[in-house]
Design a protein around this motif. Structure first.
Motif, mmCIF file in Angstrom:
data_model
loop_
_atom_site.group_PDB
_atom_site.id
_atom_site.type_symbol
_atom_site.label_atom_id
_atom_site.label_comp_id
_atom_site.label_asym_id
_atom_site.label_seq_id
_atom_site.Cartn_x
_atom_site.Cartn_y
_atom_site.Cartn_z
ATOM 1 N N ILE A 124 -11.711 10.111 -8.812
ATOM 2 C CA ILE A 124 -11.563 9.610 -10.152
ATOM 3 C C ILE A 124 -10.206 8.811 -9.876
ATOM 4 O O ILE A 124 -10.342 7.370 -10.170
ATOM 5 N N VAL A 125 -9.131 9.301 -9.593
ATOM 6 C CA VAL A 125 -7.932 8.499 -9.600
ATOM 7 C C VAL A 125 -7.723 7.340 -8.591
ATOM 8 O O VAL A 125 -7.414 6.317 -8.792
ATOM 9 N N PHE A 126 -8.637 7.626 -7.365
ATOM 10 C CA PHE A 126 -8.562 6.603 -6.401
ATOM 11 C C PHE A 126 -9.415 5.619 -6.855
ATOM 12 O O PHE A 126 -9.351 4.459 -6.691
ATOM 13 N N ILE A 127 -10.589 5.697 -7.613
ATOM 14 C CA ILE A 127 -11.431 4.864 -7.809
ATOM 15 C C ILE A 127 -10.871 3.978 -8.887
ATOM 16 O O ILE A 127 -10.821 2.905 -9.002
ATOM 17 N N TYR A 128 -10.098 4.962 -10.163
ATOM 18 C CA TYR A 128 -9.172 3.919 -10.985
ATOM 19 C C TYR A 128 -8.124 3.068 -10.222
ATOM 20 O O TYR A 128 -7.861 1.979 -10.604
ATOM 21 N N VAL A 129 -7.677 3.513 -9.042
ATOM 22 C CA VAL A 129 -6.359 2.747 -8.535
ATOM 23 C C VAL A 129 -7.141 1.625 -7.836
ATOM 24 O O VAL A 129 -6.447 0.348 -7.919
ATOM 25 N N LEU A 130 -8.233 1.804 -7.288
ATOM 26 C CA LEU A 130 -8.906 0.591 -6.584
ATOM 27 C C LEU A 130 -9.418 -0.568 -7.663
ATOM 28 O O LEU A 130 -9.200 -1.741 -7.559
ATOM 29 N N TYR A 131 -9.779 -0.024 -8.940
ATOM 30 C CA TYR A 131 -10.140 -1.008 -9.996
ATOM 31 C C TYR A 131 -8.779 -1.557 -10.580
ATOM 32 O O TYR A 131 -9.099 -2.910 -10.725
ATOM 33 N N ASP A 132 -7.835 -0.795 -10.653
ATOM 34 C CA ASP A 132 -6.397 -1.441 -11.190
ATOM 35 C C ASP A 132 -5.941 -2.686 -10.325
ATOM 36 O O ASP A 132 -5.481 -3.483 -10.561
ATOM 37 N N VAL A 133 -6.375 -2.278 -8.875
ATOM 38 C CA VAL A 133 -5.690 -3.345 -7.896
ATOM 39 C C VAL A 133 -6.471 -4.487 -7.793
ATOM 40 O O VAL A 133 -6.226 -5.686 -7.803
ATOM 41 N N ASN A 134 -7.888 -4.387 -7.618
ATOM 42 C CA ASN A 134 -8.707 -5.419 -7.171
ATOM 43 C C ASN A 134 -9.353 -6.095 -8.612
ATOM 44 O O ASN A 134 -9.923 -7.260 -8.453
ATOM 45 N N VAL A 135 -9.210 -5.510 -9.871
ATOM 46 C CA VAL A 135 -9.808 -6.056 -10.840
ATOM 47 C C VAL A 135 -8.786 -6.553 -11.938
ATOM 48 O O VAL A 135 -8.853 -7.571 -12.317
ATOM 49 N N ASN A 136 -7.771 -5.504 -12.187
ATOM 50 C CA ASN A 136 -6.781 -5.932 -13.100
ATOM 51 C C ASN A 136 -5.663 -6.490 -12.495
ATOM 52 O O ASN A 136 -4.830 -7.326 -13.022
ATOM 53 N N GLY A 137 -5.791 -6.768 -11.036
ATOM 54 C CA GLY A 137 -4.708 -7.428 -10.304
ATOM 55 C C GLY A 137 -3.147 -6.880 -10.274
ATOM 56 O O GLY A 137 -2.287 -7.498 -9.785
ATOM 57 N N ASN A 138 -3.033 -5.657 -10.556
ATOM 58 C CA ASN A 138 -1.791 -4.942 -10.255
ATOM 59 C C ASN A 138 -1.787 -4.372 -9.085
ATOM 60 O O ASN A 138 -1.522 -3.170 -8.729
ATOM 61 N N VAL A 139 -1.333 -5.577 -8.166
ATOM 62 C CA VAL A 139 -1.131 -5.027 -6.597
ATOM 63 C C VAL A 139 0.128 -4.558 -6.400
ATOM 64 O O VAL A 139 0.297 -3.526 -5.599
ATOM 65 N N GLU A 140 1.315 -4.996 -7.206
ATOM 66 C CA GLU A 140 2.623 -4.852 -6.677
ATOM 67 C C GLU A 140 2.950 -3.394 -7.034
ATOM 68 O O GLU A 140 4.064 -2.918 -6.677
ATOM 69 N N ARG A 141 2.350 -2.757 -8.142
ATOM 70 C CA ARG A 141 2.433 -1.604 -8.610
ATOM 71 C C ARG A 141 2.429 -0.379 -7.507
ATOM 72 O O ARG A 141 3.339 0.473 -7.703
ATOM 73 N N TYR A 142 1.597 -0.724 -6.453
ATOM 74 C CA TYR A 142 1.493 0.316 -5.590
ATOM 75 C C TYR A 142 2.263 0.203 -4.126
ATOM 76 O O TYR A 142 1.905 0.895 -3.293
ATOM 77 N N GLY A 143 3.297 -0.553 -4.217
ATOM 78 C CA GLY A 143 4.285 -0.620 -3.267
ATOM 79 C C GLY A 143 3.651 -0.720 -1.897
ATOM 80 O O GLY A 143 2.668 -1.608 -1.409
ATOM 81 N N ALA A 144 3.830 -0.056 -0.632
ATOM 82 C CA ALA A 144 3.500 -0.152 0.384
ATOM 83 C C ALA A 144 1.957 0.252 0.867
ATOM 84 O O ALA A 144 1.414 -0.015 1.783
ATOM 85 N N LEU A 145 1.397 0.894 -0.458
ATOM 86 C CA LEU A 145 -0.001 1.062 -0.020
ATOM 87 C C LEU A 145 -0.849 -0.048 -0.462
ATOM 88 O O LEU A 145 -2.214 -0.193 -0.148
ATOM 89 N N LYS A 146 -0.291 -1.193 -0.963
ATOM 90 C CA LYS A 146 -1.011 -2.311 -1.704
ATOM 91 C C LYS A 146 -2.103 -3.025 -0.343
ATOM 92 O O LYS A 146 -3.054 -3.363 -0.491
ATOM 93 N N GLY A 147 -1.453 -2.976 0.738
ATOM 94 C CA GLY A 147 -2.179 -3.496 1.866
ATOM 95 C C GLY A 147 -3.540 -2.669 2.078
ATOM 96 O O GLY A 147 -4.780 -3.211 2.806
#
Length: 527
Positions: free
Chosen positions: A358-381
């Motif tokens: 569930i957390v992983f799905i939310y993180v994917l949503y947060d990055v790819n839909v909400n655009g919060n890419v920089e929040r996840y540092g080295a994992l953003k790639g």
């Protein structure tokens, strides 16, 4: 009992032994010799292993066919005494789904605009109908005529340790086999051991590590347990030094799902902690090696670099081994051990997996839909899915799905033809900005979706999942099956970002065949 009856029974027993020994040779050839087969360095490694597999299946089929004709009386008896209901009853969901997959591939080939290419897979990676058919033949030969041997997995680990050791020495730029002598420097790290591409190499080693880790966990004889532990350590080194991000998917599956099997008692929890502690110790050792040897090694340029660069890694390693040591001392002083089985921790871990998903799905949503890419540092790639994701896999998948949406309803069901992915995407991706040609989806399931359609990929997934379910069901009666189940799971998970090649894929198919063979043997005993 009459002497004639005794002679007849002995003859039938000898014939059965002859057949099972032929299957034994076939299994050894695929699990042990096949990974090491090379003729001209990396220049024709795909063709070499492809023809080795063809030759192996054809040869074992020919020998068994000849032996059947020699015993023509046995064939007559089989035909006259054949019971259709009993025959159908013994077919499992795994058998049926495989037959549907192969039938779909046949229909797809016949209906394809490129029948020749679909049959041979010569415009792709030789995974056309012909190779798929050989997988099917091998499956029914092994599961119907074979006899499961406990030493199968031992010889598999022993032979593939050679593959792992060559991979480790390649990481140190030693090139013991001299396969890279004529290669340009920028390409040398992409190929390793007797397997070739590092992605295919880590797909194989991921299965080796899974088998070694499970066998270490279930083994009770300390000498054999030590052997499996050594195999596991070498496998961890080889997997991480393979410098491929595919490896972390295999490990995520192994570390994530293994507790569901091990956490039923304290001994299982302790073994799991040893596996985790060993894994982090290997990463820490590789970090020290990289610092000391510098330019003499390729270095870690994958997801593992995130763990390697963590400054507190050494304390995690020390902490884990300290807990394990205290545990052993406490058990030694207690002397009397009462290790009752309890599924509570398994349920707790299952809940943890659900929360993690569930957390992983939310993180994917947060990055790819909400655009919060920089929040996840080295994992953003790894979290941002665009055309550049996964060495342009995002670009391949996007174009593949666009092509699929343009298919006719029939093509969507049965596909364009086995291993014709390159033909499908040729016009759409020519002159692309990356200057690359795409003859595979780098995702086994998307690849099958386009080439054998919805029916084909669905039946293939059911084929894998039904075996896994069967294996889990009988693991109490034969824990060794769980080693094969974990190997198949590790392969299936990394297949989301990897190629279907007749290099590592035949190994997975063979392990699955052996697991299904054991499942059948257990069910027959129950009957």
């Amino acid at each position: 009992m009459s002497s004639a009856k005794i002679i007849k029974d002995r003859n039938e027993e000898n014939n059965s032994k002859f057949t099972t020994r032929i299957i034994d040779i076939f299994v050894i050839a695929i699990l042990c010799i096949f990974p090491l087969a090379v003729t001209d360095k990396y220049y024709n490694i795909l063709q070499t292993k492809y023809y080795f597999y063809i030759g192996s299946v054809c040869l074992v089929s020919f020998v068994i066919l000849i032996s059947a004709f020699v015993e023509h009386k046995k064939i007559k008896k089989f035909i006259f005494d054949f019971q259709w209901k009993a025959f159908v009853k013994r077919f499992t969901i795994t058998d049926i789904s495989l037959l549907i997959f192969l039938l779909t591939a046949i229909i797809s080939t016949i209906c394809s605009d490129y029948v020749y290419e679909s049959f041979w897979g010569n415009e792709g990676r030789f995974s056309g109908l012909f190779l798929l058919g050989l997988y099917g033949i091998a499956y029914f030969l092994v599961t119907r005529l074979g006899k499961f041997r406990d030493w199968y997995l031992d010889v598999f680990l022993g032979a593939n340790m050679i593959v792992c050791l060559f991979g480790i020495t390649d990481y140190f730029k030693m090139d013991i086999l001299h396969f890279k002598a004529d290669m340009i420097e920028s390409q040398k790290f992409i190929f390793t051991s007797t397997i070739g591409n590092i992605n295919t190499y880590t797909a194989l080693v991921g299965m080796v590590v899974a088998v070694a880790a499970v066998l270490f966990s279930i083994e009770k004889v300390w000498k054999r347990k030590l052997y499996y532990y050594i195999y596991m350590v070498i496998g961890f080194f080889a997997l991480i030094m393979g410098i491929s991000d595919n490896a972390y998917l295999s490990l995520a599956a192994l570390f994530g799902l293994l507790p569901l099997f091990l956490f039923k008692d304290k001994k299982g929890i302790k073994n799991y902690m040893i596996i985790i502690a060993t894994f982090f110790s290997v990463i820490q050792s590789i970090d020290w090696i990289n610092d000391v040897m510098g330019e003499k090694v390729y270095g870690i340029d994958s997801a593992f670099s995130i763990i390697v660069n963590y400054k507190g890694l050494i304390w995690i390693v020390i902490g884990l081994w300290l807990i394990i040591s205290i545990w052993y001392v406490a058990e030694y002083r207690r002397k009397e051990q009462h290790d009752l089985k309890n599924n509570f921790m398994c349920y707790v871990w299952f809940g943890f997996i659900i929360i993690a998903i569930i957390v992983f799905i939310y993180v994917l949503y947060d990055v790819n839909v909400n655009g919060n890419v920089e929040r996840y540092g080295a994992l953003k790639g790894y979290l941002l899915f665009d055309d550049d994701w996964g060495t342009h896999r995002g670009y391949i998948w996007r174009n593949a799905m666009e092509c699929f949406s343009d298919f006719s309803p029939i093509k969507k069901l049965i596909g364009f033809g086995p291993d014709t992915f390159g033909i499908i995407l040729l016009d759409k991706t020519q002159n692309n900005i990356y200057g690359e040609i795409y003859d595979t989806a780098h995702n086994e399931y998307i690849h099958y979706l386009l080439t054998v359609g919805i029916v084909g990929v669905t039946s293939y997934i059911i084929y894998l999942c039904s075996f896994i379910v069967n294996g889990v069901r009988i693991c109490k009666k034969n824990p060794m099956v769980i080693a094969i189940v974990m190997a198949v799971i590790c392969y299936s998970v990394q297949a989301f970002v990897n190629l279907n090649l007749p290099i590592a894929t035949p190994i997975m198919w063979m392990l699955l065949m052996l697991g299904e063979l054991k499942c059948r043997e257990v069910k027959l005993k129950e009957e």
